[in-house]
Design a protein around this motif. Structure first.
Motif, PDB file in Angstrom:
ATOM      1  N   ASP A  88      90.929 -47.858 -27.006  1.00  0.00           N
ATOM      2  CA  ASP A  88      91.679 -46.933 -27.852  1.00  0.00           C
ATOM      3  C   ASP A  88      92.133 -47.609 -29.137  1.00  0.00           C
ATOM      4  OD1 ASP A  88      91.396 -44.929 -25.995  1.00  0.00           O
ATOM      5  OD2 ASP A  88      93.262 -45.427 -24.959  1.00  0.00           O
ATOM      6  N   PHE A  89      92.063 -48.945 -29.188  1.00  0.00           N
ATOM      7  CA  PHE A  89      92.486 -49.685 -30.371  1.00  0.00           C
ATOM      8  C   PHE A  89      91.446 -49.626 -31.493  1.00  0.00           C
ATOM      9  CE2 PHE A  89      94.787 -51.939 -26.944  1.00  0.00           C
ATOM     10  CZ  PHE A  89      96.067 -51.583 -27.334  1.00  0.00           C
ATOM     11  N   GLU A  90      90.238 -49.215 -31.167  1.00  0.00           N
ATOM     12  CA  GLU A  90      89.200 -49.105 -32.192  1.00  0.00           C
ATOM     13  C   GLU A  90      89.523 -47.924 -33.111  1.00  0.00           C
ATOM     14  OE1 GLU A  90      85.101 -50.456 -30.199  1.00  0.00           O
ATOM     15  OE2 GLU A  90      86.057 -48.775 -29.181  1.00  0.00           O
ATOM     16  N   SER A  91      89.095 -48.004 -34.355  1.00  0.00           N
ATOM     17  CA  SER A  91      89.351 -46.884 -35.269  1.00  0.00           C
ATOM     18  C   SER A  91      88.663 -45.613 -34.756  1.00  0.00           C
ATOM     19  CB  SER A  91      88.876 -47.229 -36.674  1.00  0.00           C
ATOM     20  OG  SER A  91      87.501 -47.529 -36.672  1.00  0.00           O
ATOM     21  N   ARG A  92      87.555 -45.789 -34.078  1.00  0.00           N
ATOM     22  CA  ARG A  92      86.843 -44.689 -33.435  1.00  0.00           C
ATOM     23  C   ARG A  92      86.418 -45.193 -32.062  1.00  0.00           C
ATOM     24  NH1 ARG A  92      81.631 -43.879 -33.021  1.00  0.00           N
ATOM     25  NH2 ARG A  92      81.119 -45.451 -34.561  1.00  0.00           N
ATOM     26  N   PRO A  93      87.042 -44.687 -30.969  1.00  0.00           N
ATOM     27  CA  PRO A  93      86.690 -45.193 -29.639  1.00  0.00           C
ATOM     28  C   PRO A  93      85.176 -45.145 -29.395  1.00  0.00           C
ATOM     29  CG  PRO A  93      88.618 -43.811 -29.490  1.00  0.00           C
ATOM     30  CD  PRO A  93      88.103 -43.692 -30.897  1.00  0.00           C
ATOM     31  N   GLY A  94      84.642 -46.261 -28.940  1.00  0.00           N
ATOM     32  CA  GLY A  94      83.204 -46.382 -28.702  1.00  0.00           C
ATOM     33  C   GLY A  94      82.462 -46.987 -29.874  1.00  0.00           C
ATOM     34  N   LEU A  99      82.389 -50.102 -30.964  1.00  0.00           N
ATOM     35  CA  LEU A  99      81.731 -51.357 -30.576  1.00  0.00           C
ATOM     36  C   LEU A  99      80.441 -51.046 -29.823  1.00  0.00           C
ATOM     37  CD1 LEU A  99      81.898 -54.499 -30.335  1.00  0.00           C
ATOM     38  CD2 LEU A  99      82.989 -54.108 -28.134  1.00  0.00           C
ATOM     39  N   ARG A 100      80.543 -50.150 -28.862  1.00  0.00           N
ATOM     40  CA  ARG A 100      79.378 -49.771 -28.057  1.00  0.00           C
ATOM     41  C   ARG A 100      78.262 -49.203 -28.930  1.00  0.00           C
ATOM     42  NH1 ARG A 100      81.068 -44.980 -25.088  1.00  0.00           N
ATOM     43  NH2 ARG A 100      80.707 -44.113 -27.153  1.00  0.00           N
ATOM     44  N   ASP A 101      78.619 -48.321 -29.837  1.00  0.00           N
ATOM     45  CA  ASP A 101      77.616 -47.653 -30.663  1.00  0.00           C
ATOM     46  C   ASP A 101      77.022 -48.565 -31.738  1.00  0.00           C
ATOM     47  OD1 ASP A 101      78.161 -45.419 -29.157  1.00  0.00           O
ATOM     48  OD2 ASP A 101      79.526 -44.545 -30.638  1.00  0.00           O
ATOM     49  N   SER A 102      77.667 -49.700 -31.999  1.00  0.00           N
ATOM     50  CA  SER A 102      77.173 -50.586 -33.059  1.00  0.00           C
ATOM     51  C   SER A 102      76.105 -51.569 -32.579  1.00  0.00           C
ATOM     52  CB  SER A 102      78.332 -51.366 -33.676  1.00  0.00           C
ATOM     53  OG  SER A 102      78.777 -52.374 -32.791  1.00  0.00           O
ATOM     54  N   VAL A 103      75.829 -51.611 -31.281  1.00  0.00           N
ATOM     55  CA  VAL A 103      74.795 -52.518 -30.764  1.00  0.00           C
ATOM     56  C   VAL A 103      73.442 -51.965 -31.192  1.00  0.00           C
ATOM     57  CG1 VAL A 103      73.761 -53.542 -28.708  1.00  0.00           C
ATOM     58  CG2 VAL A 103      76.227 -53.162 -28.796  1.00  0.00           C
ATOM     59  N   THR A 104      72.666 -52.799 -31.868  1.00  0.00           N
ATOM     60  CA  THR A 104      71.372 -52.357 -32.381  1.00  0.00           C
ATOM     61  C   THR A 104      70.388 -53.529 -32.394  1.00  0.00           C
ATOM     62  OG1 THR A 104      70.287 -51.200 -34.204  1.00  0.00           O
ATOM     63  CG2 THR A 104      71.962 -52.791 -34.797  1.00  0.00           C
ATOM     64  N   ALA A 105      69.118 -53.214 -32.580  1.00  0.00           N
ATOM     65  CA  ALA A 105      68.081 -54.247 -32.623  1.00  0.00           C
ATOM     66  C   ALA A 105      67.136 -53.948 -33.774  1.00  0.00           C
ATOM     67  CB  ALA A 105      67.308 -54.272 -31.319  1.00  0.00           C
ATOM     68  N   ALA A 134      79.891 -53.898 -35.195  1.00  0.00           N
ATOM     69  CA  ALA A 134      81.211 -53.274 -35.333  1.00  0.00           C
ATOM     70  C   ALA A 134      82.101 -54.122 -36.234  1.00  0.00           C
ATOM     71  CB  ALA A 134      81.853 -53.109 -33.967  1.00  0.00           C
ATOM     72  N   GLN A 135      82.794 -53.445 -37.151  1.00  0.00           N
ATOM     73  CA  GLN A 135      83.671 -54.137 -38.093  1.00  0.00           C
ATOM     74  C   GLN A 135      85.064 -53.512 -38.061  1.00  0.00           C
ATOM     75  OE1 GLN A 135      81.870 -53.797 -41.930  1.00  0.00           O
ATOM     76  NE2 GLN A 135      80.138 -55.096 -41.408  1.00  0.00           N
ATOM     77  N   ASP A 136      86.071 -54.346 -38.346  1.00  0.00           N
ATOM     78  CA  ASP A 136      87.429 -53.824 -38.448  1.00  0.00           C
ATOM     79  C   ASP A 136      87.652 -53.223 -39.837  1.00  0.00           C
ATOM     80  OD1 ASP A 136      87.751 -55.980 -40.137  1.00  0.00           O
ATOM     81  OD2 ASP A 136      89.142 -57.056 -38.846  1.00  0.00           O
ATOM     82  N   LYS A 137      88.875 -52.817 -40.132  1.00  0.00           N
ATOM     83  CA  LYS A 137      89.169 -52.155 -41.414  1.00  0.00           C
ATOM     84  C   LYS A 137      88.942 -53.068 -42.613  1.00  0.00           C
ATOM     85  CE  LYS A 137      92.428 -49.077 -39.280  1.00  0.00           C
ATOM     86  NZ  LYS A 137      93.823 -48.816 -38.989  1.00  0.00           N
ATOM     87  N   LYS A 138      89.008 -54.376 -42.393  1.00  0.00           N
ATOM     88  CA  LYS A 138      88.806 -55.330 -43.491  1.00  0.00           C
ATOM     89  C   LYS A 138      87.344 -55.758 -43.623  1.00  0.00           C
ATOM     90  CE  LYS A 138      93.471 -57.164 -43.346  1.00  0.00           C
ATOM     91  NZ  LYS A 138      94.291 -58.362 -43.158  1.00  0.00           N
ATOM     92  N   GLY A 139      86.466 -55.199 -42.795  1.00  0.00           N
ATOM     93  CA  GLY A 139      85.043 -55.516 -42.888  1.00  0.00           C
ATOM     94  C   GLY A 139      84.610 -56.733 -42.087  1.00  0.00           C
ATOM     95  N   ARG A 140      85.470 -57.223 -41.193  1.00  0.00           N
ATOM     96  CA  ARG A 140      85.129 -58.395 -40.376  1.00  0.00           C
ATOM     97  C   ARG A 140      84.511 -57.932 -39.054  1.00  0.00           C
ATOM     98  NH1 ARG A 140      91.108 -60.631 -41.057  1.00  0.00           N
ATOM     99  NH2 ARG A 140      91.316 -58.636 -40.014  1.00  0.00           N
ATOM    100  N   ARG A 191      75.952 -49.963 -22.388  1.00  0.00           N
ATOM    101  CA  ARG A 191      76.641 -49.514 -21.181  1.00  0.00           C
ATOM    102  C   ARG A 191      77.730 -50.497 -20.764  1.00  0.00           C
ATOM    103  NH1 ARG A 191      71.379 -48.168 -19.734  1.00  0.00           N
ATOM    104  NH2 ARG A 191      71.149 -50.050 -18.503  1.00  0.00           N
ATOM    105  N   ALA A 192      77.497 -51.788 -20.999  1.00  0.00           N
ATOM    106  CA  ALA A 192      78.453 -52.817 -20.597  1.00  0.00           C
ATOM    107  C   ALA A 192      79.588 -53.015 -21.594  1.00  0.00           C
ATOM    108  CB  ALA A 192      77.717 -54.148 -20.395  1.00  0.00           C
ATOM    109  N   ALA A 193      79.427 -52.532 -22.813  1.00  0.00           N
ATOM    110  CA  ALA A 193      80.437 -52.741 -23.863  1.00  0.00           C
ATOM    111  C   ALA A 193      81.719 -51.978 -23.534  1.00  0.00           C
ATOM    112  CB  ALA A 193      79.895 -52.303 -25.217  1.00  0.00           C
ATOM    113  N   PRO A 194      82.864 -52.637 -23.691  1.00  0.00           N
ATOM    114  CA  PRO A 194      84.127 -51.943 -23.425  1.00  0.00           C
ATOM    115  C   PRO A 194      84.438 -50.935 -24.529  1.00  0.00           C
ATOM    116  CG  PRO A 194      84.547 -54.150 -24.241  1.00  0.00           C
ATOM    117  CD  PRO A 194      83.065 -54.039 -24.059  1.00  0.00           C
ATOM    118  N   VAL A 195      85.082 -49.854 -24.137  1.00  0.00           N
ATOM    119  CA  VAL A 195      85.523 -48.840 -25.091  1.00  0.00           C
ATOM    120  C   VAL A 195      87.042 -48.892 -25.105  1.00  0.00           C
ATOM    121  CG1 VAL A 195      85.577 -46.372 -25.631  1.00  0.00           C
ATOM    122  CG2 VAL A 195      83.518 -47.400 -24.660  1.00  0.00           C
TER     123      VAL A 195
END
Length: 138
Positions: A48-54, A56-62, A78-84, A42-46
């Motif tokens: 438009d610069f992400e390849s798919r908005p959200g 970062l938020r959706d990648s939080v896991t345990a 969450a990773q960028d196009k180069k896998g970082r 809920r706190a993660a920013p969403v």
């Protein structure tokens, strides 16, 4: 006798409890971890610069840590196009190639710190209740 580390002491202490009490603690811990992940999402920013908005938020896991009872790890995958991985760049801010500065947008650590308060008491509450039922006073 060799000196025990804190982890070894905790493991030895947990092995003395009945399986029922251990299951209650682990169940409550899992619930708390799931709530922590949801709060961080809920706190993660969403952006438009992400390849798919959200993303970062959706990648939080345990996931549970192998070989350590009652231990979980929460990560941002969450990773960028180069896998970082870029979660820490969002969390702490970073410099751009042209010398500019992208400000920090903390979402992980402030949420973790706010939810951490009282975590131990919430996790141990069902165990205490079971122990009281096992060993009633009087």
């Amino acid at each position: 006798m060799a000196k025990m580390t804190n982890l070894e002491k905790r493991i030895a202490r947990m092995n003395r409890f009945s399986a029922e009490v251990r299951e209650a603690v682990e169940s409550e811990l899992k619930k708390e971890v799931e709530e922590m992940v949801a709060a961080i999402q809920r706190a993660a920013p969403v952006s438009d610069f992400e390849s798919r908005p959200g993303e970062l938020r959706d990648s939080v896991t345990a996931y549970p840590v192998q070989g350590r009872p009652a231990a979980w790890r929460i990560i941002v995958k969450a990773q960028d196009k180069k896998g970082r991985y870029y979660g820490s760049y969002v969390e702490f801010g970073h410099n751009t190639k042209d010398g500019g500065r992208v400000p920090a947008q903390p979402f992980f650590w402030p949420t973790y710190r706010s939810r951490r308060r009282g975590l131990r008491a919430r996790i141990l509450r069902p165990a205490r209740k079971l122990i009281r039922e096992m060993f009633p006073r009087g």
